[in-house]
Design an enzyme around this catalytic site. Structure first.
Site, PDB file in Angstrom:
ATOM      1  CE1 TYR A 130      -2.342   3.362   2.375  1.00 59.35           C
ATOM      2  CE2 TYR A 130      -3.626   2.622   0.493  1.00 59.35           C
ATOM      3  CZ  TYR A 130      -3.371   3.560   1.470  1.00 59.35           C
ATOM      4  OH  TYR A 130      -4.147   4.692   1.548  1.00 59.35           O
ATOM      5  CG  ASP A 180       5.928   3.757   0.334  1.00 60.24           C
ATOM      6  OD1 ASP A 180       4.724   3.551   0.095  1.00 60.24           O
ATOM      7  OD2 ASP A 180       6.312   4.542   1.219  1.00 60.24           O
ATOM      8  CE  LYS A 219       2.493   5.585   7.609  1.00 59.70           C
ATOM      9  NZ  LYS A 219       1.096   5.671   8.046  1.00 59.70           N
TER      10      LYS A 219
HETATM   11  P1  KE4 Z   1      -0.663   8.906   3.719  1.00 61.85           P
HETATM   12  O1  KE4 Z   1      -1.122   9.458   2.381  1.00 61.85           O
HETATM   13  O2  KE4 Z   1      -1.778   8.194   4.460  1.00 61.85           O
HETATM   14  O3  KE4 Z   1       0.072   9.938   4.559  1.00 61.85           O
HETATM   15  O4  KE4 Z   1       0.467   7.806   3.407  1.00 61.85           O
HETATM   16  C1  KE4 Z   1       0.143   6.742   2.550  1.00 61.85           C
HETATM   17  C2  KE4 Z   1       1.118   5.608   2.802  1.00 61.85           C
HETATM   18  C3  KE4 Z   1       2.162   5.421   1.905  1.00 61.85           C
HETATM   19  N1  KE4 Z   1       3.059   4.435   2.075  1.00 61.85           N
HETATM   20  C4  KE4 Z   1       2.969   3.599   3.129  1.00 61.85           C
HETATM   21  C5  KE4 Z   1       3.988   2.511   3.276  1.00 61.85           C
HETATM   22  C6  KE4 Z   1       1.927   3.740   4.085  1.00 61.85           C
HETATM   23  O5  KE4 Z   1       1.858   2.886   5.127  1.00 61.85           O
HETATM   24  C7  KE4 Z   1       0.982   4.765   3.917  1.00 61.85           C
HETATM   25  C8  KE4 Z   1      -0.176   4.974   4.869  1.00 61.85           C
HETATM   26  N2  KE4 Z   1      -0.327   3.994   5.904  1.00 61.85           N
HETATM   27  C9  KE4 Z   1      -1.656   3.805   6.430  1.00 61.85           C
HETATM   28  C10 KE4 Z   1      -1.614   2.730   7.515  1.00 61.85           C
HETATM   29  N3  KE4 Z   1      -1.179   1.499   7.090  1.00 61.85           N
HETATM   30  C11 KE4 Z   1      -2.248   5.072   6.950  1.00 61.85           C
HETATM   31  C12 KE4 Z   1      -3.491   4.896   7.795  1.00 61.85           C
HETATM   32  C13 KE4 Z   1      -4.712   5.312   7.054  1.00 61.85           C
HETATM   33  O6  KE4 Z   1      -4.804   5.047   5.837  1.00 61.85           O
HETATM   34  O7  KE4 Z   1      -5.586   5.894   7.715  1.00 61.85           O
END
Ligand code: KE4
Length: 427
Positions: free
Chosen positions: A144, A239, A267
């Site tokens: 993801y 990533d 993060k």
């Molecule tokens: P954001 O767009 O949510 O800041 O980041 C996306 C993203 C990109 N790459 C990785 C490896 C990630 O884990 C994420 C976002 N992680 C999720 C939790 N597994 C965010 C939680 C959510 O979607 O509310």
């Protein structure tokens, strides 16, 4: 536990917020029941609107490696705010944060700050396509990278067959430029490159999978991906939105000794405020506007509040041994969980990479998404609610990663294991 105020807020939320939430996983759909509403956090703990306290192993899905409301972060952001919240004009803090990222992360010579992980991965993929002149993106099944159109694609029947969109609203053309291979399967990667290598712009992956549960790379897997992408002229994108400054201060690429062409971050580098970033060698990054033709922009990118929170967080993390201590806490927790599960006769597979970890209700081994899907999600839901009732908050999904912070010290670990000892007897 009393949840009257949360229940009333949940009623209101569902009237006006889609699904009552601003991000789907928060709605507890994967574990059942209704979410609580949080009122505040301090250190390793959060308190909900009904006054219930929980040890937090979600930590806003990773950013809060110093725990909630760390004094240094609060003070830095408050100070920055007194000087103004945003300018859309260069500031020193964004240069200092960029210098820090370049100083720690092996592949970064130049970086661009953005506002989320999704923005970082979307931009990195556009850059890879612009740099190579190719269209196909190769991703990992179960990986993801945010809600990027071209990456919301299910696996095809094989490494060289296009998948289908996992969401309505994704043009089929996007799905037809995304190939998917299983994690930890070098042969599948080799097949994809042998057959379509000259069309592949990039391979993007989480070097430690964190969105199918936490699954570390098998030995030599990342090295093999590095060899294949170099051989076929595709860019390797790590990533590291989740692994960055958690698996090590230089991310997974430093810990595992494999340097990608581009990295995406988020993060932790925002310390709880919206920050994402993508970076790599100047030779590639200088293709991004205003230097090069690959366009990307953002109103609040590098804003003073987010960079203040990120800098305060990284400054604390740079103290020798701090990140190692967070890793140690998770190791102690994982070992404790493993022996409790064994005692209760419940099959679990514990995983860990630095300061991130996972637990599958699954005999194991768990090396890819298909393995992870064999996990007992009902048992996980019972575990989740049993722990929640005992004041411990894990992710409301069996396919997430759990995190510790500098504030998860022995008292929190002991309390968590005491709760687990009771809960595992009920599973
Ligand atoms: P954001 O767009 O949510 O800041 O980041 C996306 C993203 C990109 N790459 C990785 C490896 C990630 O884990 C994420 C976002 N992680 C999720 C939790 N597994 C965010 C939680 C959510 O979607 O509310």
């Amino acid at each position: 536990m009393e949840h009257a105020r949360s229940a009333a807020l949940w009623q209101r939320a569902n009237e006006v917020l889609v699904g009552g939430v601003n991000s789907p996983v928060r709605a507890f759909k994967a574990v059942g029941g209704d979410p609580f509403f949080v009122a505040s956090g301090k250190g390793a703990r959060i308190t909900d609107v009904d006054g219930n306290e929980y040890i937090d192993y979600v930590l806003s899905w990773g950013p809060l490696i110093l725990g909630h409301a760390h004094p240094r972060v609060v003070e830095s952001v408050a100070k920055a705010l007194e000087g103004g919240s945003s300018f859309g004009i260069p500031t020193e803090a964004e240069v200092t944060l960029a210098e820090k990222l370049a100083g720690h992360v092996p592949c970064i010579e130049k970086v661009r700050l953005v506002n989320s992980g999704t923005e970082a991965t979307m931009s990195a993929i556009r850059l890879a396509r612009g740099y190579t002149g190719r269209d196909i993106v190769l991703k990992i099944e179960g990986g993801y990278h945010g809600h990027v159109d071209g990456l919301l694609v299910a696996a095809g029947s094989g490494p060289t067959t296009f998948g289908t969109p996992t969401s309505p609203g994704i043009p089929i053309a996007h799905a037809q430029s995304t190939l998917t291979i299983p994690f930890n399967d070098p042969d599948a990667a080799e097949e994809a490159f042998e057959k379509r290598g000259d069309e592949i712009a990039c391979l993007i992956l989480e070097p430690v999978a964190g969105n199918m549960g936490c699954i570390p790379p098998n030995a030599d897997y990342l090295e093999e991906l590095r060899r294949l992408t170099t051989k076929h002229g595709a860019l390797l994108i790590f990533d590291e939105v989740m692994t960055g400054f958690r698996v090590s201060m230089g991310g997974a690429q430093k810990r595992f000794g494999v340097t990608p062409d581009l990295v995406t971050l988020g993060k932790v580098i925002g310390g709880g405020l919206p920050v994402g970033a993508y970076g790599g060698p100047a030779e590639i990054m200088d293709l991004v506007s205003p230097v090069g033709p690959v366009y990307q922009a953002g109103t609040l990118s590098g804003n003073p509040l987010a960079t203040a929170a990120g800098l305060a967080t990284l400054d604390e993390l740079e103290v020798p041994g701090v990140l190692d201590e967070v890793e140690r806490s998770l190791t102690v927790l994982g070992e404790g969980m493993e022996s409790i599960a064994k005692e209760a006769g419940v099959p679990v597979t514990l995983t860990q990479a630095g300061a991130m970890a996972g637990m599958f209700f699954n005999e194991g081994p768990v090396e890819n998404y298909q393995d992870a899907l064999k996990s007992d999600t009902e048992r996980y839901a019972k575990f989740f609610h049993g722990m929640l009732e005992r004041g411990v908050y894990f992710a409301p999904s069996a396919f997430e990663t759990y995190f510790a912070s500098t504030e998860h010290v022995d008292a929190e670990i002991d309390q968590t294991l005491d709760a687990a000892r009771e809960v595992f007897k009920t599973l």
